[in-house]
Design a protein around this motif. Structure first.
Motif, PDB file in Angstrom:
ATOM      1  N   UNK A 133      -8.932 -91.875 -14.690  1.00 59.32           N
ATOM      2  CA  UNK A 133      -9.190 -91.245 -13.392  1.00 59.32           C
ATOM      3  C   UNK A 133      -9.165 -92.274 -12.268  1.00 59.32           C
ATOM      4  N   UNK A 134      -9.832 -93.388 -12.477  1.00 61.48           N
ATOM      5  CA  UNK A 134      -9.924 -94.407 -11.419  1.00 61.48           C
ATOM      6  C   UNK A 134      -8.576 -95.076 -11.167  1.00 61.48           C
ATOM      7  N   UNK A 135      -7.699 -95.091 -12.168  1.00 65.99           N
ATOM      8  CA  UNK A 135      -6.368 -95.657 -11.954  1.00 65.99           C
ATOM      9  C   UNK A 135      -5.614 -94.905 -10.861  1.00 65.99           C
ATOM     10  N   UNK A 136      -5.809 -93.592 -10.782  1.00 67.99           N
ATOM     11  CA  UNK A 136      -5.102 -92.783  -9.787  1.00 67.99           C
ATOM     12  C   UNK A 136      -5.935 -92.586  -8.512  1.00 67.99           C
ATOM     13  N   UNK A 137      -7.246 -92.585  -8.659  1.00 63.57           N
ATOM     14  CA  UNK A 137      -8.108 -92.348  -7.506  1.00 63.57           C
ATOM     15  C   UNK A 137      -8.077 -93.500  -6.511  1.00 63.57           C
ATOM     16  N   UNK A 138      -8.126 -94.730  -7.029  1.00 60.41           N
ATOM     17  CA  UNK A 138      -8.204 -95.900  -6.153  1.00 60.41           C
ATOM     18  C   UNK A 138      -7.037 -96.046  -5.198  1.00 60.41           C
ATOM     19  N   UNK A 139      -5.777 -96.065  -5.690  1.00 59.55           N
ATOM     20  CA  UNK A 139      -4.647 -96.204  -4.774  1.00 59.55           C
ATOM     21  C   UNK A 139      -4.540 -95.063  -3.770  1.00 59.55           C
ATOM     22  N   UNK A 140      -4.835 -93.844  -4.202  1.00 58.75           N
ATOM     23  CA  UNK A 140      -4.717 -92.699  -3.289  1.00 58.75           C
ATOM     24  C   UNK A 140      -5.707 -92.805  -2.143  1.00 58.75           C
TER      25      UNK A 140
END
Length: 438
Positions: A133-140
């Motif tokens: 989840x954090x892999x996609x949440x951070x950049x966005x």
């Protein structure tokens, strides 16, 4: 819609005058509170279950290393692709979906803890999901913020965003520690409610202007293009890797559980205080910068801040007094926020908008390597040397990193202002930054 006020008439408005940015702050704050409350309790439950299961503090520290590794591996594998997702798809939608998955994790852990079914296997499984989840949440989320305010006030907006982030780090661990003391499942229940608030806030953000991806059209080519930019831009590369090495080595926060349980013997309440202390220092620093933005000698000051971070970490490792430990951790947080403020401003202002998602994913990967990867390294080191000596060795490593990076990346010590290069000195029209009135 436009309010008819132009920059030339009354000057730039503050970041909080934009509804989109206000909603973003609410979402970022509530998400961070819920996330850090969960992370603290996951760490605490992992360590205490291991100790209660007969492991000594060295072996139990090894379980913390495994938790960190399980969160880092998904980030390591997925971050290059998640940056491309942030650049190709609507960043609001990606943020909303990832917070929804965090909500699902919180509900799952709340139920398992409430029913007494929680065990190490479940904690490890949820750690993997949170890593994805954090892999996609951070950049966005990182790539979304610069699109919400004019370029000239971006450092102020970054400072406010950092306040929301660091205040979430203050409230989250304190909330988690004290709530766990009242009822073990309560931290996860409160986190679930906070994630719902974050989802609602993201939903109120209106249309966000952005620049289309240019260059290579194939996805792999676009990913490579983003990473090539990071590697070739010495400013961005130096700033990102400085944080990577310093925090990876000096991961004191990863070992709060053994310090609270075995070394300082302060229990859940003391655990909450230890976790909150660096975030208090960070929030005070971010609040200062929101009113008094840094303007001169930004590169050298970033290097000195990382050096102070290392020294304070060493003091914490030697301390056996709770007040001294809290004071050292306050300095750790303040120094870290000082460097974060400078680093994030430089990275965002020295990156074209169409590459911000991919550059943010590279930044996230190094942050994850330094945080979750650092947690794994610190846990592994503690399983060999013991928690206290592992923290001390890490602080010395952070000091060595500063000395080395100031020579490898002279651009860092020579950078005086946040001013971007002329080719990036463009901004989105003021009319396109107006928020949708909800």
């Amino acid at each position: 819609m436009s309010d008819g006020v132009t920059e030339t008439e009354e000057g730039l408005r503050g970041p909080l005058s934009y509804h989109n940015f206000r909603a973003y702050l609410v979402a970022r704050f509530t998400m961070m509170v819920g996330q850090y409350a969960m992370m603290l309790i996951i760490s605490w439950q992992t360590y205490t279950l291991a100790r209660q299961g007969g492991m000594d503090e060295f072996a139990a520290s090894g379980q913390l290393a495994l938790i960190g590794l399980l969160q880092f591996l998904p980030l390591f594998v997925l971050s290059p692709f998640s940056g491309l997702v942030a650049d190709r798809f609507d960043r609001k939608t990606v943020s909303r979906l990832t917070i929804t998955l965090q909500f699902a994790c919180a509900v799952t852990l709340a139920w398992l803890t409430y029913t007494g079914a929680i065990d190490l296997v479940w904690l490890f499984a949820v750690a993997v999901v949170l890593g994805v989840v954090r892999a996609f949440n951070g950049p966005a989320l990182s790539a979304l913020a610069p699109n919400l305010v004019p370029k000239q006030i971006l450092p102020n907006a970054i400072a406010l965003s950092s306040i929301a982030w660091q205040t979430g780090m203050i409230v989250g661990p304190a909330l988690g520690g004290y709530a766990y003391d009242a009822m073990p499942a309560l931290p996860y229940m409160l986190a679930a409610v906070l994630f719902l608030v974050g989802i609602a806030a993201i939903t109120t953000i209106g249309k966000v202007p952005r620049s289309p991806i240019t260059g290579a059209q194939r996805p792999i080519g676009q990913i490579i293009d983003g990473w090539r930019y990071v590697i070739q831009n010495r400013m961005v590369l130096g700033a990102i890797t400085l944080d990577l090495m310093a925090v990876f080595l000096a991961g004191a926060t990863a070992l709060f559980s053994p310090f609270a349980y075995d070394i300082l013997e302060v229990g859940e309440t003391g655990l909450a205080q230890l976790a909150a202390a660096p975030a208090v220092g960070a929030a005070v620093t971010a609040l200062w910068f929101s009113f008094r933005p840094l303007k001169t000698n930004v590169g050298p000051k970033m290097l000195w801040a990382v050096a102070a971070f290392g020294v304070a970490t060493i003091v914490f490792g030697f301390s056996r007094s709770m007040p001294i430990s809290l004071a050292a951790l306050f300095v750790v947080g303040a120094a870290d926020m000082f460097s974060v403020y400078i680093r994030q401003s430089l990275i965002q202002l020295h990156t074209p908008d169409e590459k911000r998602g991919r550059v943010s994913s590279a930044s996230l990967l190094t942050i994850s390597a330094s945080n979750e990867g650092g947690d794994a390294f610190s846990g592994f080191l503690a399983s060999i040397l013991g928690p206290a000596l592992a923290v001390i060795v890490g602080g010395v490593g952070a000091l060595a990193t500063v000395a080395l990076w100031s020579r490898i990346f002279p651009v860092l010590r020579n950078t005086r202002t946040f001013d971007p290069p002329p080719e990036l000195d463009e901004e989105l029209p003021e009319e396109k930054l107006q928020e949708r009135t909800p």
